[in-house]
Design a protein around this motif. Structure first.
Motif, PDB file in Angstrom:
ATOM      1  N   GLN A  66       0.660  -1.288   0.130  1.00 18.17           N
ATOM      2  CA  GLN A  66       0.060   0.363   0.090  1.00 18.17           C
ATOM      3  C   GLN A  66       0.796   1.476   0.189  1.00 18.17           C
ATOM      4  N   VAL A  67       0.089   2.272  -0.787  1.00 20.60           N
ATOM      5  CA  VAL A  67       1.602   3.410  -0.671  1.00 20.60           C
ATOM      6  C   VAL A  67       0.751   4.578   0.724  1.00 20.60           C
ATOM      7  N   ILE A  68       1.510   4.175   0.826  1.00 21.44           N
ATOM      8  CA  ILE A  68       1.907   5.416   2.031  1.00 21.44           C
ATOM      9  C   ILE A  68       1.529   7.093   1.718  1.00 21.44           C
ATOM     10  N   GLU A  69       2.767   6.559   1.278  1.00 19.47           N
ATOM     11  CA  GLU A  69       3.272   8.505   0.985  1.00 19.47           C
ATOM     12  C   GLU A  69       3.455   8.657  -0.111  1.00 19.47           C
ATOM     13  N   GLY A  70       3.334   9.904  -1.109  1.00 14.64           N
ATOM     14  CA  GLY A  70       3.576   9.910  -2.834  1.00 14.64           C
ATOM     15  C   GLY A  70       2.827   9.371  -3.848  1.00 14.64           C
ATOM     16  N   MET A  71       1.159   8.866  -3.580  1.00 21.15           N
ATOM     17  CA  MET A  71       0.559   8.715  -3.995  1.00 21.15           C
ATOM     18  C   MET A  71       0.563  10.107  -5.358  1.00 21.15           C
ATOM     19  N   GLU A  72       0.397  11.666  -5.166  1.00 21.25           N
ATOM     20  CA  GLU A  72       0.138  12.313  -5.708  1.00 21.25           C
ATOM     21  C   GLU A  72       1.699  12.338  -7.241  1.00 21.25           C
ATOM     22  N   HIS A  73       2.399  12.099  -6.816  1.00 24.68           N
ATOM     23  CA  HIS A  73       3.220  10.757  -7.831  1.00 24.68           C
ATOM     24  C   HIS A  73       2.849   9.876  -8.447  1.00 24.68           C
ATOM     25  N   VAL A  74       2.003   9.178  -8.158  1.00 26.39           N
ATOM     26  CA  VAL A  74       1.738   8.397  -8.900  1.00 26.39           C
ATOM     27  C   VAL A  74       0.989   8.261 -10.001  1.00 26.39           C
ATOM     28  N   ASP A  75       0.339   9.751  -9.642  1.00 25.63           N
ATOM     29  CA  ASP A  75      -1.176  10.240 -10.269  1.00 25.63           C
ATOM     30  C   ASP A  75      -0.321  10.748 -11.757  1.00 25.63           C
ATOM     31  N   LYS A  76       0.857  10.984 -11.700  1.00 19.58           N
ATOM     32  CA  LYS A  76       1.139  11.694 -12.473  1.00 19.58           C
ATOM     33  C   LYS A  76       1.894  11.272 -13.550  1.00 19.58           C
ATOM     34  N   ILE A  77       1.844  10.037 -13.320  1.00 19.28           N
ATOM     35  CA  ILE A  77       2.988   8.786 -14.319  1.00 19.28           C
ATOM     36  C   ILE A  77       1.865   8.786 -15.768  1.00 19.28           C
ATOM     37  N   THR A  78       2.668   9.077 -16.657  1.00 17.28           N
ATOM     38  CA  THR A  78       1.759   9.118 -18.002  1.00 17.28           C
ATOM     39  C   THR A  78       1.287   8.279 -18.616  1.00 17.28           C
ATOM     40  N   ARG A  79       0.272   7.973 -18.939  1.00 22.57           N
ATOM     41  CA  ARG A  79      -0.486   7.374 -19.660  1.00 22.57           C
ATOM     42  C   ARG A  79       0.074   6.868 -21.279  1.00 22.57           C
ATOM     43  N   GLY A  80      -0.409   5.431 -20.914  1.00 21.39           N
ATOM     44  CA  GLY A  80      -0.423   4.796 -21.835  1.00 21.39           C
ATOM     45  C   GLY A  80      -0.504   3.575 -22.504  1.00 21.39           C
ATOM     46  N   GLU A  81      -0.367   2.713 -23.049  1.00 23.34           N
ATOM     47  CA  GLU A  81      -0.182   1.160 -23.567  1.00 23.34           C
ATOM     48  C   GLU A  81       0.749   0.480 -24.586  1.00 23.34           C
ATOM     49  N   PRO A  82       2.206   0.528 -24.916  1.00 27.15           N
ATOM     50  CA  PRO A  82       2.485   1.924 -23.356  1.00 27.15           C
ATOM     51  C   PRO A  82       2.534   2.866 -24.028  1.00 27.15           C
ATOM     52  N   PRO A  83       3.195   4.473 -22.576  1.00 32.39           N
ATOM     53  CA  PRO A  83       2.727   5.541 -23.006  1.00 32.39           C
ATOM     54  C   PRO A  83       4.402   5.840 -24.509  1.00 32.39           C
ATOM     55  N   ALA A  84       3.984   6.762 -25.363  1.00 29.73           N
ATOM     56  CA  ALA A  84       4.698   7.643 -26.444  1.00 29.73           C
ATOM     57  C   ALA A  84       6.362   7.600 -25.255  1.00 29.73           C
ATOM     58  N   ASN A  85       6.703   8.297 -24.786  1.00 31.28           N
ATOM     59  CA  ASN A  85       7.090   8.603 -23.485  1.00 31.28           C
ATOM     60  C   ASN A  85       7.653   8.339 -22.413  1.00 31.28           C
ATOM     61  N   PRO A  86       7.771   7.057 -21.893  1.00 35.19           N
ATOM     62  CA  PRO A  86       7.195   6.091 -20.586  1.00 35.19           C
ATOM     63  C   PRO A  86       7.646   6.571 -19.928  1.00 35.19           C
ATOM     64  N   ASP A  87       6.961   7.093 -18.287  1.00 35.93           N
ATOM     65  CA  ASP A  87       8.213   7.150 -17.003  1.00 35.93           C
ATOM     66  C   ASP A  87       9.049   6.353 -16.128  1.00 35.93           C
ATOM     67  N   LYS A  88       9.429   5.806 -15.978  1.00 42.21           N
ATOM     68  CA  LYS A  88      10.153   5.006 -15.325  1.00 42.21           C
ATOM     69  C   LYS A  88      10.222   5.478 -13.398  1.00 42.21           C
ATOM     70  N   MET A  89      10.780   3.811 -12.557  1.00 45.67           N
ATOM     71  CA  MET A  89      10.976   3.767 -12.022  1.00 45.67           C
ATOM     72  C   MET A  89      12.891   3.964 -11.638  1.00 45.67           C
ATOM     73  N   ILE A  90      12.694   5.506 -11.511  1.00 46.52           N
ATOM     74  CA  ILE A  90      14.516   5.711 -11.250  1.00 46.52           C
ATOM     75  C   ILE A  90      15.317   4.968 -10.278  1.00 46.52           C
ATOM     76  N   TRP A  91      14.742   4.830  -9.727  1.00 40.96           N
ATOM     77  CA  TRP A  91      15.401   3.496  -8.779  1.00 40.96           C
ATOM     78  C   TRP A  91      14.560   3.233  -7.433  1.00 40.96           C
ATOM     79  N   VAL A  92      14.764   1.665  -6.744  1.00 45.96           N
ATOM     80  CA  VAL A  92      13.626   1.489  -5.560  1.00 45.96           C
ATOM     81  C   VAL A  92      14.676   0.995  -4.671  1.00 45.96           C
TER      82      VAL A  92
END
Length: 168
Positions: free
Chosen positions: A136-162
């Motif tokens: 469960q996301v407990i912080e930063g859901m506003e950043h998830v909401d900004k992920i570029t849409r698409g299947e796949p997106p033309a310019n996809p966002d990525k996880m920089i690091w985890v």
């Protein structure tokens, strides 16, 4: 910053717009929680794109085989791979697929989850009991909401690091 109760079972994900903190649920889905930590510790999720992002539904990522934008990203294959580790058995529970919940992506076979996961943008109760919920996301859901849409997106966002919070 959200209170991290259990750093060993908390994931920190850096996105282009900021940090996302995910509380894993090892009591509910121990195998899925362990897998995410193992892949995070191996750096397998670093640079992996969000290959399927559907407005009003969810953002999917985690194809460590075909989805790494710095290695072997192939937009036609992203979403078809996993990791070198074996697939995981389903760990279904009564937990709902609510906004910010982390679900295990899989094929039609309930026991085919591997490295891919999705974060729900909203409550998606039609997924309940069919896909493993393990965080469960407990912080930063506003950043998830900004992920570029698409299947796949033309310019996809990525996880920089985890990373696992205990290691940061």
């Amino acid at each position: 910053m959200a209170e991290i109760k259990d750093p060993e079972n908390t994931i920190i994900m850096e996105l282009k717009d900021g940090r996302v903190v995910i509380e894993l649920l090892p009591d509910v889905a121990p195998k899925h929680s362990e897998r995410m930590k193992a892949l995070a510790r191996a750096g397998a999720y670093d640079g992996v794109i969000f290959h399927r992002v559907i407005e009003g539904f969810m953002a999917q990522t985690g194809d460590v085989e075909h989805g790494n934008s710095t290695k072997d990203y192939n937009p036609r294959r992203a979403g078809t791979g996993g990791s070198d580790l074996p697939d995981l058995p389903a760990e279904f529970s009564r937990l709902p697929h609510q906004r910010g919940s982390l679900g295990a992506a899989r094929s039609q076979n309930p026991n085919s989850a591997n490295s891919q996961f999705f974060i729900n943008f909203k409550d998606n109760s039609f997924l309940n009991g069919q896909y493993t919920v393990y965080g469960q996301v407990i912080e930063g859901m506003e950043h998830v909401d900004k992920i570029t849409r698409g299947e796949p997106p033309a310019n996809p966002d990525k996880m920089i690091w985890v990373k696992v919070a205990a290691d940061v």
